[in-house]
Write a protein that holds these residues in place. Sequence first.
Motif, short mmCIF file in Angstrom:
data_model
loop_
_atom_site.label_atom_id
_atom_site.label_comp_id
_atom_site.label_asym_id
_atom_site.label_seq_id
_atom_site.Cartn_x
_atom_site.Cartn_y
_atom_site.Cartn_z
N SER A 116 0.78 -1.29 -0.06
CA SER A 116 0.09 -0.07 -0.13
C SER A 116 0.64 1.31 0.01
O SER A 116 0.43 2.32 -0.43
N ALA A 117 1.97 1.09 0.51
CA ALA A 117 2.99 2.30 0.65
C ALA A 117 3.79 2.57 -0.70
O ALA A 117 4.35 3.41 -1.25
N MET A 118 3.48 1.32 -1.82
CA MET A 118 4.39 1.54 -3.01
C MET A 118 3.24 1.87 -4.16
O MET A 118 4.02 1.72 -5.32
N LEU A 119 2.21 2.23 -3.83
CA LEU A 119 1.19 2.46 -4.85
C LEU A 119 1.75 3.74 -5.51
O LEU A 119 1.26 3.89 -6.60
N GLY A 120 2.22 4.61 -4.87
CA GLY A 120 2.70 6.13 -5.67
C GLY A 120 1.67 7.02 -5.34
O GLY A 120 0.66 6.82 -5.16
N VAL A 121 2.07 8.17 -5.62
CA VAL A 121 1.38 9.43 -5.12
C VAL A 121 0.15 9.36 -6.15
O VAL A 121 -0.83 10.20 -5.67
N ASP A 122 0.08 8.92 -7.16
CA ASP A 122 -0.75 9.06 -8.14
C ASP A 122 -2.07 8.33 -7.56
O ASP A 122 -3.20 8.62 -8.21
N ALA A 123 -1.87 7.11 -7.10
CA ALA A 123 -3.22 6.45 -6.74
C ALA A 123 -3.66 6.94 -5.27
O ALA A 123 -4.59 6.34 -4.98
N LEU A 124 -3.46 7.71 -4.80
CA LEU A 124 -3.72 8.43 -3.56
C LEU A 124 -4.98 9.23 -3.78
O LEU A 124 -5.80 9.50 -2.94
N GLY A 125 -5.29 9.90 -5.02
CA GLY A 125 -6.39 10.52 -5.16
C GLY A 125 -6.01 12.09 -5.21
O GLY A 125 -6.96 12.94 -5.31
N TYR A 126 -4.69 12.82 -5.16
CA TYR A 126 -4.48 13.87 -5.10
C TYR A 126 -4.93 14.49 -6.57
O TYR A 126 -4.59 13.99 -7.38
N GLU A 127 -5.46 15.71 -6.49
CA GLU A 127 -5.66 16.54 -7.73
C GLU A 127 -4.52 16.87 -8.11
O GLU A 127 -3.57 17.20 -7.32
N PRO A 128 -4.24 17.25 -9.52
CA PRO A 128 -3.03 17.73 -10.04
C PRO A 128 -2.22 18.88 -9.56
O PRO A 128 -0.98 18.69 -9.21
N GLU A 129 -2.98 19.80 -9.22
CA GLU A 129 -2.34 20.93 -8.50
C GLU A 129 -2.04 20.78 -7.00
O GLU A 129 -0.93 21.16 -6.57
N GLN A 130 -2.76 19.65 -6.33
CA GLN A 130 -2.43 19.07 -4.85
C GLN A 130 -1.23 18.49 -4.89
O GLN A 130 -0.31 18.60 -4.20
N LYS A 131 -1.18 17.59 -6.02
CA LYS A 131 0.00 16.85 -6.14
C LYS A 131 1.44 17.81 -6.42
O LYS A 131 2.28 17.35 -5.52
N LYS A 132 1.16 18.68 -7.05
CA LYS A 132 2.47 19.52 -7.41
C LYS A 132 2.76 20.19 -6.01
O LYS A 132 4.25 20.33 -5.91
N ILE A 133 1.98 20.70 -5.64
CA ILE A 133 2.22 21.28 -4.29
C ILE A 133 3.05 20.35 -3.15
O ILE A 133 4.02 20.83 -2.55
N LEU A 134 2.37 19.25 -3.11
CA LEU A 134 2.99 18.29 -2.19
C LEU A 134 4.38 17.94 -2.63
O LEU A 134 5.25 17.73 -1.80
N LEU A 135 4.50 17.65 -3.85
CA LEU A 135 5.95 16.94 -4.34
C LEU A 135 6.94 18.13 -4.10
O LEU A 135 8.00 17.83 -3.97
#
Length: 571
Positions: free
Chosen positions: A297-316
């Motif tokens: 479950s920790a190896m799914l990657g950030v894309d599988a967690l459900g972040y929207e594209p702009e949220q994912k960019k801010i987190l990364l």
Amino acid sequence: MAANPQAALSGLARAMIQHGRLSETDAMSCTTGAASAPNGFILELAHRKLMTNQAVAWFAAETFGYPLLDISAIDSTSIARDAIDRKLMSKHQVVALGKRQNRLTVAAADPSNMRALDEIRFQTGLQVDLVVVEADRLARLVESLAETAEQTLRELTGEEFDMDLLQQQEGPGDAPSEDTQEVDDAPVVKFIQKVLIDAINEGASDIHFEPYEKYYRIRVRTDGVLREIAQPPLILKEKIAARIKVISRLDISEKRVPQDGRMKLVLSKNKSIDFRVSSLPTLHGEKIVMRILDASSAMLGVDALGYEPEQKKILLDAIERPYGMILVTGPTGSGKTVSLYTCLNLLNKAGVNISTAEDPAEINLSGINQVNVNDKAGLTFAASLRAFLRQDPDIIMVGEIRDLETAEISIKAAQTGHLVLSTLHTNDAPTTLERLKNMGVAPFNIASSVILITAQRLARRLCTCKQPVDIPIEALLQAGFPADELDGSWQPYGPVGCERCKGSGYKGRLGIYQVMPITDEIAHIIMTNGNSMDIAAQAQREGVKDLRQSGLLKVRQGVTSLEEVLASTNE
């Protein structure tokens, strides 16, 4: 002979006598020869060539008014095999063919067996629609569906390895004791193994073994919802609890206080599942809860967690910063641990030193130094953090900030060149900053150390059987949709229910997030003792979606229902 010889006959046998299809002598003789085997009377009729299975099925369907079905035409892969407990299926020779909303279609050879129908209704909580099938074909289907634990395991792993439950080992040479190995052939061990594998197959997160005064039940939590899967005999409650405690390295003689342990289920040479085990003394025995810890479950990657594209960019962008503090907030069971481990997995590189303090470490990650805090031994979160700072760390993860001491050491680490990740139990991102202030952390230290706060919830994902639903505009407006978005360009969906989702209409879960970076403006509000409402208003001006807005976006995308969003982002 008894005064009423027909009292021992089944309803089907009595109906055959009344319609002249069978003599009372033959009916009694077949009933006696069949003993108590399910459908034994019907099979005995065919064995003695008094009536064929096909003729019995025709008679039963016509007499009792149920549809007749050729079960050989049914695709066994589409059968709702988990809708009825397999023990109940074998006991009464019944098969659940399909489930639709609150109705379950059940195949049986003897429609007069009201006890079987009552037990199915009680276990499933569903209305039963009965269809009549031939007894011999039904028996073969029941036998094929009664898979052993080993067969289920081979489907899961695709390999022919032996299954074994191991204790959580303390060292490379540690192995199960001889006493433990001797118990491995006991039926209760096979039963526990089967329960664990079925739970893993379902994607469950927890297994509950619960003793009560008059019964014992086992439930699994799948997609956040508990569902009963079995009711073993009450007499087994002590044996089940003792066996789980043995393999989890718990004290089996201690039944007065709660205990915590770990165990491992080895599926193959390359795959194993860890379980966190907790025992709790209750009024009628020990309740055992097992948390399934799947490192994948920790190896799914950030894309599988459900972040929207702009949220994912801010987190990364935030986790790539060399120092600062990132906080993940939300209630218990909202997926904070998976989010943290996903970030750690992205950061886990050969040139980086990562240390974590957890209570306890749920998922083992190779290349990361994980520490289990032990308050009784003095190894608290604060003590672990002090030790980490003497170990040349680059990244530190603190399982939870619970007190001022832990908060101050974490902030000091973030201010002195370390990236710190941690969690807090707050409702949303803005209230997290206020919580730190209430704990006694100086506003200046908060503003200068925290770089990002992520609040999250988990909502159930709609299954592929979803269907469009009509929701009144007033309800959509009340939920929080802006009027300009209700232009008819999108369609909300709702749950239906099918075999894949076991009638719930949902399969899997997705994250709903509020990702709030600490900008200069928000830092200024913190420094000037602004409250969470001031911070929330500023975040909105900066385009940060709150949890409800992020959830409504998932509704627009058709991946979850409005009901799920309203329930998981209750405001």
